[in-house]
Design a protein around this motif. Sequence first.
Motif, short mmCIF file in Angstrom:
data_model
loop_
_atom_site.label_atom_id
_atom_site.label_comp_id
_atom_site.label_asym_id
_atom_site.label_seq_id
_atom_site.Cartn_x
_atom_site.Cartn_y
_atom_site.Cartn_z
N GLY A 1 99.56 85.93 24.50
CA GLY A 1 98.94 87.19 24.85
C GLY A 1 99.35 88.36 23.98
N ALA A 2 100.39 88.18 23.18
CA ALA A 2 100.88 89.30 22.39
C ALA A 2 101.72 88.76 21.23
N PHE A 3 101.76 89.51 20.14
CA PHE A 3 102.57 89.13 18.98
C PHE A 3 104.01 88.85 19.40
N ARG B 1 94.74 101.74 20.16
CA ARG B 1 93.31 102.04 20.36
C ARG B 1 92.96 102.24 21.82
N ASP B 2 93.50 101.36 22.68
CA ASP B 2 93.03 101.30 24.06
C ASP B 2 93.72 102.27 25.00
N VAL C 1 103.66 95.49 21.43
CA VAL C 1 102.42 95.66 22.20
C VAL C 1 102.14 94.40 23.03
N THR D 1 95.76 93.38 25.25
CA THR D 1 97.22 93.23 25.13
C THR D 1 97.68 93.31 23.68
N THR D 2 96.80 93.65 22.77
CA THR D 2 97.23 93.60 21.37
C THR D 2 96.96 94.89 20.60
N PHE D 3 96.36 95.90 21.21
CA PHE D 3 96.10 97.12 20.46
C PHE D 3 96.10 98.32 21.41
N SER E 1 92.57 92.06 19.28
CA SER E 1 91.96 93.23 19.91
C SER E 1 90.43 93.22 19.81
N LEU F 1 90.97 103.70 27.65
CA LEU F 1 89.63 103.44 27.15
C LEU F 1 88.84 102.66 28.19
N ARG F 2 89.49 101.75 28.85
CA ARG F 2 88.89 100.96 29.92
C ARG F 2 90.05 100.36 30.69
N LEU G 1 96.76 84.09 18.94
CA LEU G 1 96.51 84.98 20.07
C LEU G 1 95.06 85.42 20.07
#
Lengths: 223, 223, 223
Positions: free
Chosen positions: A176-178, C89-90, C32, C84-86, A192, C78-79, A189
């Motif tokens: 789910g994540a790095f 942005r979100d 993240v 789970t990776t950015f 985004s 954002l929503r 994974l």
Amino acid sequence: MILLAIVQPVIHIWLAYFPPGTIHLAVVDPGVGTDRKIIAGRYNDQTVVAPDNGLVSFVDAEYPLESIASVRNRGLFLRSPVGTTFDGRDVMAPVAAALVDGAKLQQLGPPPDTYKLLDLPEVQYGGGVLVGRVLYIDRFGNCITNIRRELITQSLPALGRVEVSAGGQMIGRLLGAFAHAQEGQPLALLNSMDLVEIAVNAGNAREVLNLSVGDEVVVSYGQ
Amino acid sequence: MILLAIVQPVIHIWLAYFPPGTIHLAVVDPGVGTDRKIIAGRYNDQTVVAPDNGLVSFVDAEYPLESIASVRNRGLFLRSPVGTTFDGRDVMAPVAAALVDGAKLQQLGPPPDTYKLLDLPEVQYGGGVLVGRVLYIDRFGNCITNIRRELITQSLPALGRVEVSAGGQMIGRLLGAFAHAQEGQPLALLNSMDLVEIAVNAGNAREVLNLSVGDEVVVSYGQ
Amino acid sequence: MILLAIVQPVIHIWLAYFPPGTIHLAVVDPGVGTDRKIIAGRYNDQTVVAPDNGLVSFVDAEYPLESIASVRNRGLFLRSPVGTTFDGRDVMAPVAAALVDGAKLQQLGPPPDTYKLLDLPEVQYGGGVLVGRVLYIDRFGNCITNIRRELITQSLPALGRVEVSAGGQMIGRLLGAFAHAQEGQPLALLNSMDLVEIAVNAGNAREVLNLSVGDEVVVSYGQ
């Protein structure tokens, strides 16, 4: 209105993040100066101005084409005749600016008879296995594939037990994540953009795994 | 008004693409902290703020100097005394901002007694042959020369039969577009600044042809 | 208001150059998708939105914390649920935009019980010698240390006779400008952030001197 100038073809996901009326100016144009057309296509109430070399393929595969023009109205160009080596400056940017200023697609020129779409690699499904490809490698070495989240959830029983291999090397479960991998370790994974991505936590997957654009990535249901 | 911050000296062509009143802030400044002056020169109804190290040479060779100031008015600086290692931040940017805000050139300081111009290489003509040099190599490896289109059309019978060699290697006819050469093949073309450019289609001319800034480029009338 | 998006942790000096009310969006976020928090801290009448991974450490060491929130108000994201990776942005960008739009820190969420600060290397002083470290190497190879101007002026008799060594190599007197060294020669100078910097005039100090982040830099009073 927003004007976005881009240099990558992977824009189908981006459109979801921009408001209606956005003008996308896309200049990846090795054929500048040849007889390839320039087009302006409307998708998702946004407009993409681009050379007719397949640059709109990803967007076109995702959204229905609402309207399209071939860019021929020389009155909108920077000057006439234009040069032969930088249509981004001389043709596409002024036309995109005219659209931002309120010009209608029909003012650019008539619809083209055809426009070019790339033969995008498709994900193959069979025997409980999805086979896709590395589409793009970003500047950090992350390898982005054409395998989308919904393709996995539609084809396989559960995301949680899915296993991913890339270029013949087993990467492991879909994380789910790095940071769910150890530093320096490879991982797969959902990125985004909701695409399967092969990465190395705090490292470079292209180098560590010796991956290239086009390499096979296989998603299967784990034991 | 437009404020443009640049890091390359090749700005004489760019001025044609900007409107009257544009302020160009040019900071290539290895001599920061020494007693080199800072100048603001007006050309083509635009202003270039730059260290007095020859950075305005290309513009100065192309356009008549309309007015010039040495930048001395400490009231316009970020603070006083300023530091010795980043005049771009402490002096030039605030002065450019003041110009955008409506300050007149005379408010910056008196005209300098002299200002520095580089000894730009000139194109030599004789015996039906033009000899120029590689001026600049861009990040794609394209080698841009000082040989302009009008120099060729004034000196040689026809663009269509012109041949170009670079660094002692015959490149071939002057082509109209990158894509007129095969992928990976060298070519010479008139670029978007109307200068002869040595390139490799979808490749790196600096590497493929082993070219450097200063190398001779010869344009002659073909058989 | 100004919104500044940054990708480096060294922002304590930068705050001095931005006006009150500036919102800094800092996304260096290898964690993240894990349970690390996101925080928004106010310092010097400016706000830094960042992951809670120590990214605010330099600012926090320089300015008193005026107020802080953990970012939890999903109505500003954002929503929901976010990916789970950015989070840049979100979560962080929309929250920073809300702050620019006038949202108050308290609307983001309650203050966190704690927030993470890095164990920053301190400069050691003893026997007339200051010992610091290379904190950061920029893309030109300049090696920026944690030794500040005022530390030297408070500890040593005069800047003019100070000598600097780095990674065990004697560099020389502290100079006022890059150009005070010969081209290609190493030098130590007080940079535009008033920090000791090891550089090579028109060259790359990291390569020439084989320096790395963490290497010792010693400032002493010359003979």
